[in-house]
Scaffold this active site. Structure first.
Site, PDB file in Angstrom:
ATOM      1  N   LYS A 116      -4.509   5.873  19.564  1.00 39.53           N
ATOM      2  CA  LYS A 116      -4.456   6.816  18.439  1.00 39.53           C
ATOM      3  C   LYS A 116      -5.810   7.487  18.236  1.00 39.53           C
ATOM      4  O   LYS A 116      -5.889   8.692  17.931  1.00 39.53           O
ATOM      5  CB  LYS A 116      -4.035   6.076  17.166  1.00 39.53           C
TER       6      LYS A 116
ATOM      7  N   VAL B  70      -3.320   0.301   3.644  1.00 36.08           N
ATOM      8  CA  VAL B  70      -4.415   0.464   2.694  1.00 36.08           C
ATOM      9  C   VAL B  70      -5.596   1.092   3.430  1.00 36.08           C
ATOM     10  O   VAL B  70      -5.557   1.274   4.650  1.00 36.08           O
ATOM     11  CB  VAL B  70      -4.827  -0.883   2.067  1.00 36.08           C
ATOM     12  N   LYS B  71      -6.628   1.432   2.702  1.00 34.85           N
ATOM     13  CA  LYS B  71      -7.793   2.072   3.292  1.00 34.85           C
ATOM     14  C   LYS B  71      -8.404   1.195   4.375  1.00 34.85           C
ATOM     15  O   LYS B  71      -8.525  -0.020   4.225  1.00 34.85           O
ATOM     16  CB  LYS B  71      -8.834   2.355   2.203  1.00 34.85           C
TER      17      LYS B  71
ATOM     18  N   HIS C 149      -6.127  10.121  20.825  1.00 30.67           N
ATOM     19  CA  HIS C 149      -5.254  11.217  20.385  1.00 30.67           C
ATOM     20  C   HIS C 149      -5.984  12.108  19.399  1.00 30.67           C
ATOM     21  O   HIS C 149      -5.978  13.334  19.507  1.00 30.67           O
ATOM     22  CB  HIS C 149      -3.985  10.630  19.745  1.00 30.67           C
ATOM     23  N   ASN C 150      -6.636  11.492  18.412  1.00 32.00           N
ATOM     24  CA  ASN C 150      -7.343  12.274  17.406  1.00 32.00           C
ATOM     25  C   ASN C 150      -8.538  13.010  17.998  1.00 32.00           C
ATOM     26  O   ASN C 150      -8.864  14.119  17.572  1.00 32.00           O
ATOM     27  CB  ASN C 150      -7.802  11.370  16.270  1.00 32.00           C
TER      28      ASN C 150
ATOM     29  N   GLY D 158       0.846  -1.188   0.000  1.00 32.21           N
ATOM     30  CA  GLY D 158       0.000   0.000   0.000  1.00 32.21           C
ATOM     31  C   GLY D 158       0.876   1.229   0.000  1.00 32.21           C
ATOM     32  O   GLY D 158       1.313   1.685   1.059  1.00 32.21           O
TER      33      GLY D 158
ATOM     34  N   ALA E 115       0.388   4.477  -1.162  1.00 38.87           N
ATOM     35  CA  ALA E 115      -0.078   5.861  -1.248  1.00 38.87           C
ATOM     36  C   ALA E 115       0.867   6.702  -0.396  1.00 38.87           C
ATOM     37  O   ALA E 115       1.870   6.197   0.124  1.00 38.87           O
ATOM     38  CB  ALA E 115      -1.517   5.963  -0.773  1.00 38.87           C
ATOM     39  N   VAL E 116       0.557   7.964  -0.205  1.00 37.10           N
ATOM     40  CA  VAL E 116       1.531   8.873   0.402  1.00 37.10           C
ATOM     41  C   VAL E 116       2.031   8.379   1.756  1.00 37.10           C
ATOM     42  O   VAL E 116       3.244   8.336   2.009  1.00 37.10           O
ATOM     43  CB  VAL E 116       0.931  10.285   0.540  1.00 37.10           C
ATOM     44  N   MET E 117       1.115   7.989   2.667  1.00 39.09           N
ATOM     45  CA  MET E 117       1.541   7.557   3.997  1.00 39.09           C
ATOM     46  C   MET E 117       2.381   6.280   3.935  1.00 39.09           C
ATOM     47  O   MET E 117       3.429   6.183   4.583  1.00 39.09           O
ATOM     48  CB  MET E 117       0.327   7.341   4.892  1.00 39.09           C
ATOM     49  N   GLY E 118       1.939   5.306   3.150  1.00 37.65           N
ATOM     50  CA  GLY E 118       2.698   4.072   3.031  1.00 37.65           C
ATOM     51  C   GLY E 118       4.064   4.300   2.407  1.00 37.65           C
ATOM     52  O   GLY E 118       5.071   3.751   2.872  1.00 37.65           O
TER      53      GLY E 118
ATOM     54  N   SER F 257       0.812   8.938  14.156  1.00 38.69           N
ATOM     55  CA  SER F 257       0.358  10.323  14.065  1.00 38.69           C
ATOM     56  C   SER F 257       1.492  11.225  13.614  1.00 38.69           C
ATOM     57  O   SER F 257       2.644  11.040  13.995  1.00 38.69           O
ATOM     58  CB  SER F 257      -0.157  10.822  15.420  1.00 38.69           C
TER      59      SER F 257
ATOM     60  N   GLU G  73      -7.229  15.973  19.537  1.00 45.75           N
ATOM     61  CA  GLU G  73      -6.858  16.861  18.429  1.00 45.75           C
ATOM     62  C   GLU G  73      -8.071  17.651  17.940  1.00 45.75           C
ATOM     63  O   GLU G  73      -7.987  18.865  17.696  1.00 45.75           O
ATOM     64  CB  GLU G  73      -6.264  16.033  17.298  1.00 45.75           C
TER      65      GLU G  73
END
Length: 499
Positions: A189, A81-82, A192-193, A16, A18-21, A135, A196
């Site tokens: 997490k 992944v999503k 945490h959000n 996976g 995408a940007v984060m992966g 995060s 946030e």
């Protein structure tokens, strides 16, 4: 260096990209690890290798079979992944390819209940499943995020050193530590959000008050927030608020914030926090109000009708200017700090309630230490919170469902914070009263103050609520003067009987 011929040598595999992966994969490679890459579309794998292959050693693979074959034992496969069904789909494909003792890592924003289910299912296969909260956004993933791993503690022996190395560091300590079994990592997490969400909302309410009541335009507010970032409010969110408010729009020449549509989006973690708060009986009202504020902002058509039809109930559409602007600015700063403290207190209280509900051994001091750098809510305040909960000791965890000895029952009871709120309280009350009088909505400022007053009240109207419940549903009540449960025969002679 890149290759697609290495077998059994990669330290970790990432599927996976995408940007984060992709950024996590690059982070591992930059830190000296050999990283196997896989993506459903090979083009994304090739692009990462072409653009960033010089950053470290990558092993490009065509399939999950190739990805697993490239990994050293115990195999570590990180899924990015999503959230939801796509994670389950990847897991189902991986299980036949792995062996007992291998580790499957989900570093996305999965719901903690899904993580608990997956951990139990993979344990039956002899596999370790680790839900990891990450995060810091795209930049953090690349340069060092805050990392909150859960799952089997034994898995941390093989995985923990790698995660600690790529995490952010604060005063030489990694912002990464094992937090608890099964879904604990994703739960921490999530909370945490939720904090946030509340933190961002109270900053927004401060901005709104400074502008609509104080008459202070964004450019000048940018200077105020910059100055606030040198006080006990020092944090990443205060820092970027100053930058956003200082930004001019190229097209109009005015403040960028004035041309941004006032509808705040959300990806669900704040909503999950509010729901879970209800489930575990934690009064996270400030967090919930921040979620509701985003929901309200996202009803533009309803708000447009309201603007035309609902009365304001105030003498003027223009809010009265404060007699002393500097004093008002300082009042808002103190109200912001006190409300922010309450949001953290509610989040920590929720973690303690969840530990009892799910049998986790959550060390609140360690958790606070993980948030000191790399993540969105990083703030100087977290050093004090960490110390209030007994400092950081990753070898010490309270018994499941309990708090470590010496920890305050509520963060607000810690001497540093009870004193800070006592000093801020007059300003906090003035600000909320001013906002109500001026018709400026401050849902989290006011909710946080109500929570504080609820904590310190000698009697709450819950006594009347319980009387009502007994009247219509015979739910019984307890008395202040003797033990037992009682019921009044409301529809008969109204005598009291012991239940």
């Amino acid at each position: 260096m890149t290759t697609n011929q290495q077998r059994g040598t990669a330290d970790i595999g990432v599927t996976g990209l995408a940007v984060m992966g992709a950024n996590l994969a690059r982070n591992f490679a930059r830190n000296g690890y050999t990283v196997a890459l896989h993506n459903r579309s090979r083009a994304r794998t090739d692009q990462l290798v072409a653009e960033h292959g010089h950053e470290g050693t990558f092993v490009a693979t065509e399939s999950l079979e190739e990805l697993v074959a490239s990994l050293a034992v115990p195999r570590r496969v990180l899924i990015m992944v999503k959230a939801g069904q796509p994670v389950d789909d990847v897991i189902d494909q991986l299980i036949p390819l792995l062996e007992a003792g291998d580790i499957v890592i989900d570093a996305g924003n999965s719901h903690y209940e899904d993580t608990r289910r997956r951990e139990a299912a993979l344990a039956q296969q002899g596999l370790h499943f680790v839900g990891v909260g990450v995060s810091g956004g795209e930049e953090g993933a690349l340069n060092g995020p805050a990392i909150m791993p859960g799952g089997p503690e034994k898995s941390y022996e093989a995985l923990g050193p790698m995660l600690e190395k790529i995490s952010a560091h604060h005063d030489g300590e990694p912002c990464c530590a094992w937090v608890g079994t099964d879904g604990a990592g994703h739960y921490v997490k999530m909370v945490h959000n939720g904090i946030e969400y509340a933190d961002m909302q109270v900053i927004g309410e401060a901005y709104d008050l400074l502008r609509r009541v104080g008459g202070i335009e964004p450019a000048e507010q940018a200077e105020i927030f910059t100055a606030w970032n040198q006080t006990d409010l020092a944090s990443y969110l205060i820092e970027i608020t100053a930058e956003v408010l200082a930004q001019k729009d190229e097209a109009t020449g005015g403040p960028l914030v004035d041309v941004i549509v006032d509808e705040a989006g959300q990806k669900g973690t704040g909503r999950w926090t509010a729901i879970s708060g209800l489930d575990v009986g934690a009064p996270v009202a400030a967090i919930a109000e921040s979620v509701f504020a985003r929901s309200l902002s996202s009803q533009p058509h309803v708000r447009e009708v309201a603007r035309r039809t609902l009365a304001a109930g105030i003498e003027s559409v223009e809010a009265p200017q404060p007699a002393d602007r500097e004093e008002f600015v300082e009042d808002v700063r103190q109200a912001l700090f006190a409300s922010k403290l309450v949001a953290y207190a509610q989040g920590m209280d929720m973690l303690a309630a969840a530990a009892q509900e799910y049998g986790w051994s959550l060390d609140l001091g360690t958790i606070a230490s993980l948030w000191r750098d790399g993540c969105i809510i990083r703030a100087d305040l977290l050093d004090v919170i960490m110390k209030a909960f007994g400092g950081r000791d990753t070898d010490r965890h309270p018994e499941p469902g309990t708090r470590a000895e010496g920890q305050p029952v509520n963060l607000l009871f810690a001497p540093e914070f009870s004193q800070a709120i006592a000093e801020a309280l007059p300003a906090w009350r003035r600000v909320v009263a001013t906002a109500v009088t001026a018709g400026v909505p401050v849902p989290v400022f006011s909710s946080a103050l109500a929570y504080y007053d609820g904590l310190r009240a000698d009697r709450l109207p819950a006594a009347l609520v319980q009387g009502q419940r007994d009247y219509f549903g015979a739910h019984t009540y307890r008395r202040t003067d003797r033990d037992g449960s009682f019921h009044t025969l409301w529809s008969a002679d109204r005598s009291e009987v012991e239940a």
